[in-house]
Scaffold this motif. Structure first.
Motif, mmCIF file in Angstrom:
data_model
loop_
_atom_site.group_PDB
_atom_site.id
_atom_site.type_symbol
_atom_site.label_atom_id
_atom_site.label_comp_id
_atom_site.label_asym_id
_atom_site.label_seq_id
_atom_site.Cartn_x
_atom_site.Cartn_y
_atom_site.Cartn_z
ATOM 1 N N VAL A 511 0.856 -1.186 0.000
ATOM 2 C CA VAL A 511 0.000 0.000 0.000
ATOM 3 C C VAL A 511 0.894 1.239 0.000
ATOM 4 O O VAL A 511 1.880 1.305 0.715
ATOM 5 C CB VAL A 511 -0.979 0.001 1.208
ATOM 6 C CG1 VAL A 511 -0.240 -0.024 2.527
ATOM 7 C CG2 VAL A 511 -1.909 1.197 1.146
ATOM 8 N N HIS A 512 0.595 2.152 -0.909
ATOM 9 C CA HIS A 512 1.346 3.406 -0.893
ATOM 10 C C HIS A 512 0.485 4.573 -1.338
ATOM 11 O O HIS A 512 -0.635 4.391 -1.822
ATOM 12 C CB HIS A 512 2.630 3.295 -1.714
ATOM 13 C CG HIS A 512 2.428 3.022 -3.177
ATOM 14 N ND1 HIS A 512 1.764 3.887 -4.013
ATOM 15 C CD2 HIS A 512 2.817 1.972 -3.943
ATOM 16 C CE1 HIS A 512 1.767 3.387 -5.236
ATOM 17 N NE2 HIS A 512 2.384 2.217 -5.221
ATOM 18 N N GLY A 513 1.033 5.742 -1.177
ATOM 19 C CA GLY A 513 0.257 6.964 -1.331
ATOM 20 C C GLY A 513 -0.269 7.228 -2.732
ATOM 21 O O GLY A 513 -1.212 7.987 -2.913
ATOM 22 N N ARG A 514 0.332 6.597 -3.755
ATOM 23 C CA ARG A 514 -0.088 6.904 -5.113
ATOM 24 C C ARG A 514 -1.108 5.905 -5.668
ATOM 25 O O ARG A 514 -1.489 5.980 -6.835
ATOM 26 C CB ARG A 514 1.134 6.985 -6.028
ATOM 27 C CG ARG A 514 1.913 8.284 -5.800
ATOM 28 C CD ARG A 514 3.250 8.267 -6.483
ATOM 29 N NE ARG A 514 3.148 8.041 -7.912
ATOM 30 C CZ ARG A 514 2.921 9.005 -8.804
ATOM 31 N NH1 ARG A 514 2.762 10.229 -8.415
ATOM 32 N NH2 ARG A 514 2.860 8.728 -10.091
ATOM 33 N N MET A 515 -1.512 4.974 -4.822
ATOM 34 C CA MET A 515 -2.542 4.043 -5.300
ATOM 35 C C MET A 515 -3.906 4.712 -5.291
ATOM 36 O O MET A 515 -4.140 5.652 -4.549
ATOM 37 C CB MET A 515 -2.570 2.805 -4.402
ATOM 38 C CG MET A 515 -1.408 1.854 -4.656
ATOM 39 S SD MET A 515 -1.140 0.705 -3.291
ATOM 40 C CE MET A 515 -2.691 -0.134 -3.213
ATOM 41 N N LYS A 516 -4.799 4.204 -6.138
ATOM 42 C CA LYS A 516 -6.170 4.722 -6.138
ATOM 43 C C LYS A 516 -6.808 4.431 -4.782
ATOM 44 O O LYS A 516 -6.541 3.412 -4.152
ATOM 45 C CB LYS A 516 -6.989 4.017 -7.219
ATOM 46 C CG LYS A 516 -6.583 4.395 -8.625
ATOM 47 C CD LYS A 516 -7.824 4.394 -9.537
ATOM 48 C CE LYS A 516 -7.443 4.727 -10.954
ATOM 49 N NZ LYS A 516 -6.789 3.561 -11.633
ATOM 50 N N ALA A 517 -7.672 5.323 -4.355
ATOM 51 C CA ALA A 517 -8.289 5.169 -3.035
ATOM 52 C C ALA A 517 -8.954 3.807 -2.892
ATOM 53 O O ALA A 517 -8.802 3.132 -1.869
ATOM 54 C CB ALA A 517 -9.312 6.282 -2.815
ATOM 55 N N ALA A 518 -9.652 3.374 -3.939
ATOM 56 C CA ALA A 518 -10.372 2.098 -3.862
ATOM 57 C C ALA A 518 -9.386 0.936 -3.700
ATOM 58 O O ALA A 518 -9.632 0.000 -2.934
ATOM 59 C CB ALA A 518 -11.223 1.900 -5.106
ATOM 60 N N ASP A 519 -8.254 0.997 -4.411
ATOM 61 C CA ASP A 519 -7.250 -0.061 -4.312
ATOM 62 C C ASP A 519 -6.645 -0.105 -2.916
ATOM 63 O O ASP A 519 -6.452 -1.178 -2.327
ATOM 64 C CB ASP A 519 -6.136 0.146 -5.351
ATOM 65 C CG ASP A 519 -6.677 0.022 -6.770
ATOM 66 O OD1 ASP A 519 -7.787 -0.532 -6.929
ATOM 67 O OD2 ASP A 519 -5.997 0.493 -7.701
ATOM 68 N N LYS A 520 -6.338 1.087 -2.421
ATOM 69 C CA LYS A 520 -5.773 1.172 -1.077
ATOM 70 C C LYS A 520 -6.713 0.529 -0.074
ATOM 71 O O LYS A 520 -6.321 -0.279 0.763
ATOM 72 C CB LYS A 520 -5.597 2.659 -0.696
ATOM 73 C CG LYS A 520 -4.184 3.139 -0.726
ATOM 74 C CD LYS A 520 -4.078 4.520 -0.119
ATOM 75 C CE LYS A 520 -4.752 5.590 -0.959
ATOM 76 N NZ LYS A 520 -4.517 6.959 -0.491
ATOM 77 N N GLU A 521 -7.964 0.911 -0.200
ATOM 78 C CA GLU A 521 -8.981 0.427 0.713
ATOM 79 C C GLU A 521 -9.080 -1.094 0.631
ATOM 80 O O GLU A 521 -9.156 -1.782 1.649
ATOM 81 C CB GLU A 521 -10.317 1.040 0.312
ATOM 82 C CG GLU A 521 -11.301 1.196 1.414
ATOM 83 C CD GLU A 521 -12.498 1.991 0.914
ATOM 84 O OE1 GLU A 521 -13.583 1.387 0.839
ATOM 85 O OE2 GLU A 521 -12.326 3.171 0.564
#
Ligand code: ADP
Ligand code: MG
Length: 681
Positions: A511-521
C-alpha cells in the motif's frame, strides 16, 4: 536603506533596539595557537611559514585550494581556502603576519581553520582586541553585519543620553509577578548588555542564555506572545456559539453498543467536552492522546453532542487513508443510531461529490467526514456546530481558520497524537484548552523495540517467518531520503517484489500513497481480514490505521525518520493482546542525532517522553512543524530552556489583562510587530 531594513521589520528606533543578536563571537582576546582545541571559535595571530596551492581529490572532482601554514611561538595551524583571489593569495604569502578569526577543527592529527576571516598586520597597524563580545545579528540580503552593528551603536548612543523616551519599561510597575530579575534588572541595562556584552562575560555563559539580562528579555517576549494568544482567544470566544446538548440518548446508546467500556481518561475528556459545549461560546479544546489511546471514540461522542441538538458535525483528517478509516468507523457507529455520514475528499468523483454536497447542505447528513476538501468554498453546511480535527500538527493554522469560517463559530475539538509537553502546549497553543488522554485501553503490551544494522537483514527475515508461523501479521515500512513520493512508492514496489521472491509461501501486500483510493482500501481490507501476511507500506500508514492482529513492524532506514514519525508508525503495532515488537533497521553511517533518536525509541514507549526528547534534539519549531509559519520563532526566549519562566508568564499575563490592560498593545507591538502570521493564528 530604509527599504532593506523594512525587510527585517525594522521601522522605528525601538525596533532596532529589539533586533537581538542570534549569537556572539569572542574577539576580545587573541589566543595562543598552541592552546587551540577542536571547535574553538577564536582570534589568532601568527606568521605564514608556508603557503601553496594544492588539490583535493574527493570522488571524481579535483578542487583547487590554498593551504597556508600559520605559526606563533606556541604552535602551528593550517588555514584552508577553497575560494581565493590572486590578491588574497599574495596577502597570504610566506612571511606575512596575519590576524585571523575562525573555527578551529581537528582534521586527522592536526588543527585547521577553513576560510577564516583574516587581516594582514603591518608594523604600523596596531589592531586592538574588541572591547565587547561581538554580536551576530539576523540579517537579510544587502544588509551587512557591520551596517547593523553601526546602526545599533547609534541607537544605543541615543538611548544612553539623558532624557530620551526611546524605551519604556512596561514591566517596572506592579504589572508582573515578583521575579528576582524584573526587580534588579532594568530594561535599559538589559538592552545594553544584550547588544554589547562586556569582555569579561564568558561566551559559554551567554550561550546558555541564563544571564539576568537575557532572562529579563526572554520573559517579556514570552509575555508578549502569551498576551497576543489570549487576545486572539478572546476574539474567537466573544463570538456566540450554539449551546449544545450533552449528547442525550444518542450518546448513551452509542456507548452501550460499544464492545468495550471507556477508559476513565476517555470518559473524563467526554465530560469536559460536555461542559464546554453547554456554553454559548465556541469550545477551543486540544485533546492530546498517545497513539492508540482511543481518540476516535471521543471524537464521535463530541459529534453526537451536536447531532443530538439537531446540528451537524464535521471531522477532518490530514490524509486520505486516515479520513477513510474514520469514515468506515463512523459509518458503522452511525448506522446503529440511524444517522447518515457524508464523505468528502479531494478524490471524490464529480457525481458522488454532487450528491454529498446535496445531503450536507440539506442537513440529511448529520456527520461529514473528509480531508481538507471539506472546507472548499462550494461546501455549504446546513447547520454546522461541531468541528473535530484529527492529528492537528499536520494542519496549518490557515486550514484551521478556513474551517472556522464554515460554521459561523463552531465548537472545535482538536486531536493530536503527538503528545506535546505541557509547557510547550501552553505556549504554542495558548489559544486552546488542553486535555490529555493519559491512559491506554487495558490489555495493551508495550512494544519491544530493537535496533539493527542493515547487515542483519537475514535475521530480520527469519523473524518475519517466525511471526507469520505464529499467525501474526507484519508491517514492513519503506522510507526514502528524497521527498519525492514517486520514488518512495517505487522503492516500496521493489521491496514487495524482493520480499515476495524470498518468501513465496506468504501473501505479501503493498500500500502506498499513489494508489487509487479504492485499491488502497481493498488492500487494507485484505490485511484486516488476514488475507495478507505482510504489508509493505510507505509512511502513509503512519497515522490512524488500526489492525490489532499486526504484531511486528519492520522499518527500513529508520535513521531517516524523525522521532514523532517513528513513534506514530510504531503505534500501529501493540494494539492486540499479543506481545509486539518493532525492528528499526538502519544503514551506516549514523549521524549523532540519528543515533540518539534510535536509542530513545529503544528505551521508551511513552509518547510524552519521546516528545520531550524530540524537543531537546530538534527544538520547538521543528517539533510543531511551524518553522515556516514563524509561529514559534522567538528572538531570545527558548521555551525549553526557559520552562521555569512559563508559570510566571501566565500569572503575569492574567494580571496585566485584569489590571494593566493599557500595556497589552504596546508589548505586543514591541515583540510581534511585523509578524503578520500572528494576526491569523
Ligand atoms: P487513536 O487515539 O490512536 O486514534 P483509536 O481511536 O484508533 O486510537 O483506538 C485504537 C484502538 O483502541 C481501536 O481499535 C479502538 O477500537 C480501541 N479502543 C478505543 N477505546 C477503547 C477502550 N476504552 N477499550 C478498549 N479498546 C478501545
Ligand atoms: Mg486516531
Amino acid at each position: 536603506m530604509a527599504e532593506k531594513l523594512a525587510r527585517l521589520n525594522l521601522h522605528r528606533l525601538q525596533d532596532v533596539l529589539f533586533h537581538l543578536p542570534l549569537r556572539y563571537e569572542d574577539r576580545t582576546k587573541t589566543v595562543a595557537i598552541g592552546s587551540l582545541y577542536h571547535s574553538a571559535r577564536v582570534v589568532i595571530e601568527g606568521v605564514v611559514e608556508h603557503s601553496a596551492i594544492s588539490f583535493s581529490r574527493s570522488g571524481r572532482q579535483r578542487r583547487r585550494m590554498l593551504m597556508v601554514h600559520l605559526a606563533d611561538t606556541s604552535g602551528a595551524i593550517k588555514l584552508r581556502f577553497f575560494n581565493f583571489s590572486k590578491a588574497q593569495q599574495e596577502t597570504l604569502c610566506k612571511g606575512s603576519r596575519l590576524r585571523c578569526y575562525g573555527e578551529a577543527r581537528r582534521v586527522s592529527n592536526h588543527l585547521e581553520m577553513i576560510h577564516p576571516e583574516f587581516t594582514k598586520l603591518t608594523d604600523q597597524s596596531a589592531v586592538q582586541d574588541e572591547k565587547t563580545l561581538t554580536p551576530v545579528y539576523p540579517t537579510t540580503e544587502g544588509v551587512h553585519q557591520l551596517t547593523l552593528k553601526h546602526l545599533i551603536d547609534q541607537v544605543l548612543a541615543l538611548l544612553n543620553q539623558a532624557d530620551n523616551d526611546l524605551l519604556t519599561d512596561y514591566l517596572s510597575g506592579a504589572a508582573t509577578t515578583k521575579l528576582p530579575f524584573t526587580q534588579s534588572m532594568d530594561l535599559k541595562a538589559a538592552i545594553n548588555f544584550i547588544h554589547r556584552p562586556p569582555a569579561d562575560v564568558p561566551l559559554t555563559a551567554l550561550e546558555e542564555g541564563v544571564h539576568p539580562s537575557q532572562q529579563r528579555l526572554a520573559f517579556e517576549e514570552l509575555l508578549a506572545h502569551q498576551l497576543s494568544l489570549q487576545q486572539l482567544r478572546e476574539k474567537i470566544q466573544s463570538q456566540a456559539a450554539d449551546v449544545l446538548s450533552d449528547g442525550g440518548e444518542l450518546l448513551q446508546l452509542f456507548l452501550k453498543r460499544l464492545p468495550f467500556a471507556l477508559t476513565s481518561a476517555q470518559a473524563k475528556v467526554i465530560e469536559v467536552v460536555k461542559k464546554d459545549i453547554a456554553l454559548a461560546r465556541p469550545m477551543l479544546r486540544l485533546v492530546q492522546g498517545d497513539v492508540g489511546s482511543g481518540k476516535t471514540v471521543v471524537a464521535f461522542a463530541a459529534c453526537l453532542m451536536a447531532v443530538n441538538a439537531g446540528r451537524q458535525a464535521a471531522v477532518m483528517a490530514p490524509t486520505e487513508i486516515l479520513a477513510e478509516q474514520h469514515f468506515q468507523n463512523f459509518s458503522v457507529w452511525a448506522d446503529v443510531l440511524g444517522l447518515k455520514v457524508a464523505w468528502l475528499s479531494g478524490k471524490t468523483k464529480v457525481k458522488q461529490r454532487r450528491e454529498m454536497l446535496e445531503i450536507i447542505s440539506n442537513g440529511e447528513a448529520s456527520i461529514v467526514v473528509g480531508t481538507h476538501a471539506l472546507f472548499q468554498n462550494d461546501v455549504a453546511f446546513h447547520h454546522l456546530s461541531m468541528v473535530v480535527i484529527d492529528e492537528q500538527h499536520r494542519f496549518g493554522v490557515h486550514q484551521r481558520l478556513a474551517l472556522k469560517n464554515k460554521g459561523v463559530s463552531a465548537h472545535q475539538l482538536i486531536m493530536t497524537a503527538t503528545p506535546i509537553p505541557r509547557t510547550l502546549a501552553m505556549t504554542a497553543y495558548g489559544d486552546l484548552d488542553v486535555s490529555v488522554i493519559d491512559e491506554l485501553p487495558p490489555g495493551r503490551t508495550p512494544v519491544k523495540t530493537v535496533v539493527l544494522p542493515e547487515a542483519r537483514r537475514p535475521d530480520v527475515i527469519r523473524r518475519v517467518h517466525a511471526a507469520i508461523a505464529e499467525g501474526s501479521q507484519i508491517y514492513w515500512v519503506c522510507t526514502l531520503v528524497e521527498e519525492s513520493e514517486v520514488l518512495q512508492c517505487q522503492a516500496a514496489e521493489e521491496t514487495q517484489i524482493l520480499l515476495q521472491e524470498q518468501m513465496p509461501e506468504f501473501s505479501i501486500g503493498l500500500v502506498h500513497g499513489r494508489m487509487k483510493a479504492a485499491d488502497k482500501e481493498a488492500v487494507m481490507q485484505q490485511f484486516k481480514n488476514k488475507d495478507i501476511n505482510l504489508l509493505v507500506a510507505t509512511t502513509v500508514i503512519e497515522v490512524g490505521v488500526d489492525v490489532p492482529n499486526a504484531s511486528l513492524m519492520i522499518i527500513e532506514n529508520a535513521e531517516r525518520l524523525g522521532l514523532s514519525q517513528l513513534h506514530q508508525l510504531r503505534g500501529r503495532v501493540g494494539r492486540g493482546s499479543a506481545a509486539s515488537s518493532c525492528v528499526l533497521m538502519y544503514s551506516k553511517p549514523l549521524s549523532s542525532t540519528a543515533k540518539k533518536r534510535l536509542a530513545v525509541m529503544r528505551e521508551t514507549n511513552s509518547g510524552f517522553d519521546i516528545a520531550e526528547e524530540d524537543l531537546k534534539i530538534r527544538g520547538p519549531g521543528e517539533v510543531l512543524g511551524t518553522k515556516q509559519t514563524g509561529m514559534m520563532q522567538f528572538r531570545i526566549a527558548d521555551i525549553v530552556r526557559d520552562e521555569q519562566l512559563i508559570a510566571h508568564v501566565h500569572a503575569s499575563a492574567e494580571n496585566i489583562i485584569k489590571d494593566h490592560s493599557e500595556i497589552v498593545e504596546p508589548l505586543i507591538r514591541r515583540w510581534l510587530s511585523g509578524s503578520e502570521q500572528y494576526g491569523e493564528v
